[in-house]
Design an enzyme around this catalytic site. Structure first.
Site, PDB file in Angstrom:
ATOM      1  N   ASP A  67       0.811  -1.214   0.000  1.00 21.74           N
ATOM      2  CA  ASP A  67       0.000   0.000   0.000  1.00 21.74           C
ATOM      3  C   ASP A  67       0.846   1.268   0.000  1.00 21.74           C
ATOM      4  O   ASP A  67       2.057   1.214   0.224  1.00 21.74           O
ATOM      5  CB  ASP A  67      -0.959  -0.003   1.202  1.00 21.74           C
ATOM      6  CG  ASP A  67      -0.313  -0.512   2.488  1.00 21.74           C
ATOM      7  OD1 ASP A  67       0.920  -0.531   2.572  1.00 21.74           O
ATOM      8  OD2 ASP A  67      -1.067  -0.880   3.406  1.00 21.74           O
ATOM      9  N   ASN A 136      -7.611  -3.182  14.406  1.00 23.27           N
ATOM     10  CA  ASN A 136      -9.016  -3.438  14.054  1.00 23.27           C
ATOM     11  C   ASN A 136      -9.140  -4.603  13.053  1.00 23.27           C
ATOM     12  O   ASN A 136     -10.187  -4.815  12.473  1.00 23.27           O
ATOM     13  CB  ASN A 136      -9.674  -2.171  13.492  1.00 23.27           C
ATOM     14  CG  ASN A 136      -8.986  -1.681  12.226  1.00 23.27           C
ATOM     15  OD1 ASN A 136      -8.066  -2.325  11.723  1.00 23.27           O
ATOM     16  ND2 ASN A 136      -9.432  -0.541  11.708  1.00 23.27           N
ATOM     17  N   HIS A 138      -7.347  -4.903  10.265  1.00 21.49           N
ATOM     18  CA  HIS A 138      -7.061  -4.600   8.854  1.00 21.49           C
ATOM     19  C   HIS A 138      -5.774  -5.281   8.396  1.00 21.49           C
ATOM     20  O   HIS A 138      -4.869  -5.535   9.188  1.00 21.49           O
ATOM     21  CB  HIS A 138      -7.053  -3.089   8.586  1.00 21.49           C
ATOM     22  CG  HIS A 138      -5.887  -2.330   9.138  1.00 21.49           C
ATOM     23  ND1 HIS A 138      -6.017  -1.176   9.862  1.00 21.49           N
ATOM     24  CD2 HIS A 138      -4.547  -2.544   9.053  1.00 21.49           C
ATOM     25  CE1 HIS A 138      -4.830  -0.714  10.187  1.00 21.49           C
ATOM     26  NE2 HIS A 138      -3.920  -1.529   9.721  1.00 21.49           N
ATOM     27  N   GLU A 143      -9.825  -1.967   5.542  1.00 19.81           N
ATOM     28  CA  GLU A 143     -10.431  -1.698   6.844  1.00 19.81           C
ATOM     29  C   GLU A 143     -11.652  -2.597   7.051  1.00 19.81           C
ATOM     30  O   GLU A 143     -12.179  -3.166   6.087  1.00 19.81           O
ATOM     31  CB  GLU A 143     -10.872  -0.230   6.899  1.00 19.81           C
ATOM     32  CG  GLU A 143      -9.751   0.766   6.685  1.00 19.81           C
ATOM     33  CD  GLU A 143      -8.876   0.942   7.918  1.00 19.81           C
ATOM     34  OE1 GLU A 143      -8.954   0.123   8.861  1.00 19.81           O
ATOM     35  OE2 GLU A 143      -8.100   1.912   7.935  1.00 19.81           O
TER      36      GLU A 143
HETATM   37  C1  F6R Z   1       1.502  -1.750   6.242  1.00 21.94           C
HETATM   38  C2  F6R Z   1       0.106  -2.153   6.315  1.00 21.94           C
HETATM   39  C3  F6R Z   1      -0.655  -2.201   7.591  1.00 21.94           C
HETATM   40  C4  F6R Z   1       0.145  -2.634   8.812  1.00 21.94           C
HETATM   41  C5  F6R Z   1      -0.726  -2.649  10.062  1.00 21.94           C
HETATM   42  C6  F6R Z   1       0.049  -3.009  11.303  1.00 21.94           C
HETATM   43  O1  F6R Z   1       1.960  -1.782   4.910  1.00 21.94           O
HETATM   44  O2  F6R Z   1      -0.430  -2.395   5.307  1.00 21.94           O
HETATM   45  O3  F6R Z   1      -1.743  -3.078   7.417  1.00 21.94           O
HETATM   46  O4  F6R Z   1       0.684  -3.901   8.589  1.00 21.94           O
HETATM   47  O5  F6R Z   1      -1.306  -1.388  10.242  1.00 21.94           O
HETATM   48  O6  F6R Z   1       0.950  -1.973  11.580  1.00 21.94           O
HETATM   49  P1  F6R Z   1       2.040  -2.098  12.722  1.00 21.94           P
HETATM   50  O7  F6R Z   1       3.003  -3.123  12.285  1.00 21.94           O
HETATM   51  O8  F6R Z   1       2.670  -0.727  12.770  1.00 21.94           O
HETATM   52  O9  F6R Z   1       1.319  -2.469  13.973  1.00 21.94           O
END
Ligand code: F6R
Length: 243
Positions: A67, A136, A138, A143
């Site tokens: 992303d 959450n 995702h 989301e």
């Molecule tokens: C990152 C992504 C997000 C993260 C998720 C967890 O490219 O797509 O889905 O993997 O938000 O983030 P952290 O590792 O910071 O808890």
């Protein structure tokens, strides 16, 4: 699904890095699906250490990231392209031409997403996808409520996700409101998936995602339907989680 429970973040990162290393050694021209966020940083650091020791060669590897924020340039310190360059690509011998992140500066969301799907398909899909897990549920920027059948698309970020990511920006106003993300369908097409989780704050969502009902309300729950998922975590994240 296989589960590896490591004592702490450092060891979980080593396990994840080992799985990636095995992939790169077995198929030197593989396609790695990569993630940003805090969780994979330790994994990338370990890969860099092994590269520096001469144990890993990324010269033929291609990478496709999950992303990117819409509107951020690669030079912006908060863009995911910048993150990948500084945390991994600049420190190993991957050819930058072979690294792909959605184009945050493409103003036309349809074109940005269509172009990205073409990149994924032109590479024959992702061999090994690395995922972090949002609080959450995702994955990527998919989301709660995201349709499972979506490919790369433009999403409006939820307030909780914006708040969680605000720590990287000078102020809440600077946190982008939209992102381009691989969809659940694109993620599920990866041949193998490694989900890395760390810390007590992920414990509840790990249980929900992997033991709860499969529902778009918990996007990661769809991973229960993939036939080659490895969950790697530390004890804090996996406490009480039994396979
Ligand atoms: C990152 C992504 C997000 C993260 C998720 C967890 O490219 O797509 O889905 O993997 O938000 O983030 P952290 O590792 O910071 O808890």
């Amino acid at each position: 699904m296989r589960v590896y429970c490591a004592a702490d973040y450092y060891h979980a990162s080593r396990v994840a890095a080992n799985i990636i290393s095995a992939q790169v050694i077995m198929k030197p021209d593989c396609v790695l699906g990569l993630a940003t966020g805090s969780t994979p940083i330790g994994t990338y650091e370990q890969l860099i250490r092994w590269y520096e020791k001469g144990d890993l060669d990324f010269s033929q590897v291609h990478s496709i990231n999950l992303d990117e924020y819409r509107g951020l340039s690669p030079e912006n310190g908060q863009s995911y392209r910048y993150f990948m360059n500084t945390h991994l690509f600049d420190k190993i011998n991957i050819d930058k031409k072979n690294t792909f992140v959605p184009n945050g500066l493409e103003p036309d969301p349809e074109k940005a997403c269509r172009d990205y799907e073409e990149v994924i398909h032109a590479h024959g899909g992702v061999d090994l996808q690395i995922l972090g897990l949002g609080h959450n549920g995702h994955i990527g920027f998919n989301e709660p409520g995201s349709a499972f059948e979506k490919e790369t698309h433009c999403v409006k970020l939820s307030e909780t996700t914006r708040q969680a990511n605000a720590r990287f920006f000078a102020s809440m106003e600077e946190v982008p409101t939209e992102a381009y993300t691989m969809g659940i369908k694109s993620i599920m097409q990866a041949k193998k998936i490694v989900v890395i989780v760390s810390g007590e704050s992920k414990n509840e969502i790990v249980k929900k995602a992997f033991h709860g009902p499969i529902t778009p309300e918990v996007p990661a729950s769809v991973l229960q339907l993939h036939n080659d998922v490895i969950l790697v975590g530390d004890e804090a994240a996996l406490a009480g989680f039994v396979q």
